[in-house]
Each structure stands twice: as C-alpha cells, then as structure tokens.
Design an enzyme around this catalytic site. Sequence first.
Site, PDB file in Angstrom:
ATOM      1  CE  LYS A  73      -4.120   1.854   0.273  1.00  0.00           C
ATOM      2  NZ  LYS A  73      -3.718   2.858  -0.735  1.00  0.00           N
ATOM      3  CE  LYS A  97       2.812   7.094   6.767  1.00  0.00           C
ATOM      4  NZ  LYS A  97       2.604   8.076   5.680  1.00  0.00           N
ATOM      5  CE  LYS A 109       4.448   7.673  -0.939  1.00  0.00           C
ATOM      6  NZ  LYS A 109       3.450   7.813   0.129  1.00  0.00           N
ATOM      7  CB  THR A 193      -3.628  13.156   5.421  1.00  0.00           C
ATOM      8  OG1 THR A 193      -3.695  12.031   4.540  1.00  0.00           O
ATOM      9  CG2 THR A 193      -2.212  13.291   5.950  1.00  0.00           C
ATOM     10  CB  SER A 352      -6.225   4.460   2.013  1.00  0.00           C
ATOM     11  OG  SER A 352      -6.042   5.596   1.193  1.00  0.00           O
TER      12      SER A 352
END
Length: 419
Positions: A73, A97, A109, A193, A352
């Site tokens: 992710k 995270k 990423k 966020t 998400s």
Amino acid sequence: MITELEKPNPYEIACRQFDIAADKLGLEEDLRRVLRSTKRELTVHFPVKMDNGEVKVFTGYRVHHNVARGPAKGGIRYHPDVTLDEVRALAMWMTWKCAVVRLPYGGAKGGVICDPKQMSQKELEGLTRRFTTEISILIGPDSDIPAPDVNTNSQTMAWIMDTYSMHHGYSIPSVVTGKPVNIGGSEGRSEATGRGVVYVLEAAAKELHMDLSKAKVAVQGFGNAGSVASSILHNHGARVVAVSDSRGGIYNPSGLNPNEVLEHKMVTGSVVGFRDAETITNDELLTLPCDVLIPAALENQITERNADQIRARVIVEAANGPTTPDADEILFDKGVLVIPDILANAGGVTVSYFEWVQDKQAFFWSEREINQRLKAILTSSFSEVYQLSNNQKTSMRTAAYMIAVDRVAKATKLRGIYP
C-alpha cells in the site's frame, strides 16, 4: 539554503531510523537484513505525447518494501525531484506506518519524475494512464493498492482505476484508494490525513495539558493535509499564525483565516500575497514562535542546521520524513515532542484502508462513522507509542518504530523463508 549535494539521502535516513529501533529491540542480524531490504523495485521509462505534438520520455518507479502483513500500500507522487532512493524510503516508511496503526498492509510507493505544474490536464491524463499500464504488472486489488501523494489527487486515482479496469474488461474500484466518491471512493478520504493530524495532536495536548484553543500553530505546506489541518484547528479556536507552499509563506502573529487563505491560493496559485500578512520563506516559518509546528511539505526540512532554533513545543509531522535523525536528537534533548510521520500522518492510509474494505464489500459507511473509527485507531495508537516512549525514555519516533518493526518482524518470522 541546502544545496542538492548537501541534501540527506532519504533511504539512508530511513535505514538509520530502522537501525535505531532494531538496536533497541535486539533484532537478530538475519531479520535486519530482510527488513532493511526492499522486496522489489520497478523502474519504467515511457513515452507521452504532449499537446504540441512532441513525444517526451518520462521515468517512473514503483517499489515494494515488505508485504509480510498484507498487500502493498502506498501513494504515487509526481515531482521533478523524485528519485529511486526517495521512493525506497517512502515505501519503507509506509511499511512501518501501516504496522504502527495495525493495518493489514505492507509498504509501497511510486513516483514519476515530472513537473505537473507545467503540464496540461490532458498531458497529465496521458502520463497517468501510460504509467498505470507500465506498473500494471505489480498493482492490483489484492497485491498493491496505490493512492494519492504529492501532486496527485482523486482525479489521478480515477484515471488509474479506469485504466486498470479497461485492461481487465470490468470495473475494479478496489485497485486504488483516494478515488472520487462517485466511483467507489470513501466519504472523508480527502480530509483524512489532515484530520488525523488533528486527532493525534489532540491526544498529545491532553498528555501535555495544552489548551489547543489557545495554541499558536505554524504549518509548512498548505496542500491537502496542511490546509485541512489548519482549517480544523482554526475552527477549534487555535490561532494559525503562518502557512506556506512551494513559493513561500505568510505570517501574521494575530492569526490567519485558513479558509480565506485557501480561497486566495485557488485564485492566485499561492498563499503568497495574502492580505494583512508578512511574506516569509519556508525556512523562516520553521523557527517562528509558536506552540505547534506542522511540517506538511517534503522531506528533510528540519535538520541539524535549524533544529536548535525551533521554538515549537510540539511538532506534528504531516509530511513524510521532514525531520532528519540528527535533528531528532537535538529536539529530544530540547524537550520538544515530535509526533513522527508514521503515526501523525497515518490518517490517510487508515481511511484508504476503510475505502478498500468498503469497495471489497460494496457496502459504504457514513462520514461520521469513518471519522469515529479513524479517531479511535489514531488515539489508541498514539497512546501505545506515548506510553512506550515514556517507559523507554526515548523519542516518540523510536517508540513508534519499535512497535512497528516488532510487528513486521514477528509477521516475517511466522511466515518463514520460502522455500
């Protein structure tokens, strides 16, 4: 001003942060080798036809760090300064995270080297669809789920989802998160966020007996996360004294109205030039007198060069990797509470995850329910990290890494080495 040659390498920083936690945990050497390494790295070079008929070749990356705890992710960013080491670091940070807030994901990423601010909507769509095709050998609803990041948004995710779906002949909304609500996105995702930043700050304020309604806040980076956090804090009574974007910043010790600043930015393209505010640089913003500093821009903003000048009592890292390890030591010795990125900005990946679950079930939740679940997860995660930090007499970052690395290490050991 830091030159390109002086910029710290983000992957070296990520590894150093991991090593600090691994030392504290007494992690065996074999496991360290596995967790320090990325699982796979894809580099692609692809052509895009520009509006003037010229064909340009762009370079993009997609990196998986570790998938022991679930599918990969992580976001996709468009920026002129994207590097493979940056994407590696961001993928590793995503692993920690997800683990620190107990999401069943591994870290990934992606990035494309480009300047989206110099590109038309049509050019961006062409770039996005071609990049999606190039990385389609990795992404998928059960293998790797991209999301927005720097200079990408819900429209970008819609293009990715549509491209991937067209290749398969039917709609697959769960291949990305951060989509528009009309095509399977989640309520509350775009604000997640910034809202998460506020939730962890509220938890920290309780521990520090800080009254947020009287706090002075400075925000470096007035993008999605920074503007949302600023607006929510302003509505809660906090005084937002400074904000900035890539062109510069503005400062008013009496306070700014973030909603009006956002309107100004939408018209002019920048916060700079907002009425009744002094123009400042991004570097100057970091050292302003304030109670709360929210770095919400890019990596390596707080370094050993400026850490000792920071006057904030609390730093909440809305950006990924804004503080270097050397700066961490200085801030810890000064008694500044740094809420690390892998916890502070985990609101985005948490919602998400909610979006992905909703897409998988084809059953959607209300924004109120999503915000309640988000607050519960982040508040609980903050408490775990804060308690370990106090028990170990170490920084919040090291405590967060210890929790995250331990969870990933246990998952990796349980799964074993194949074959």
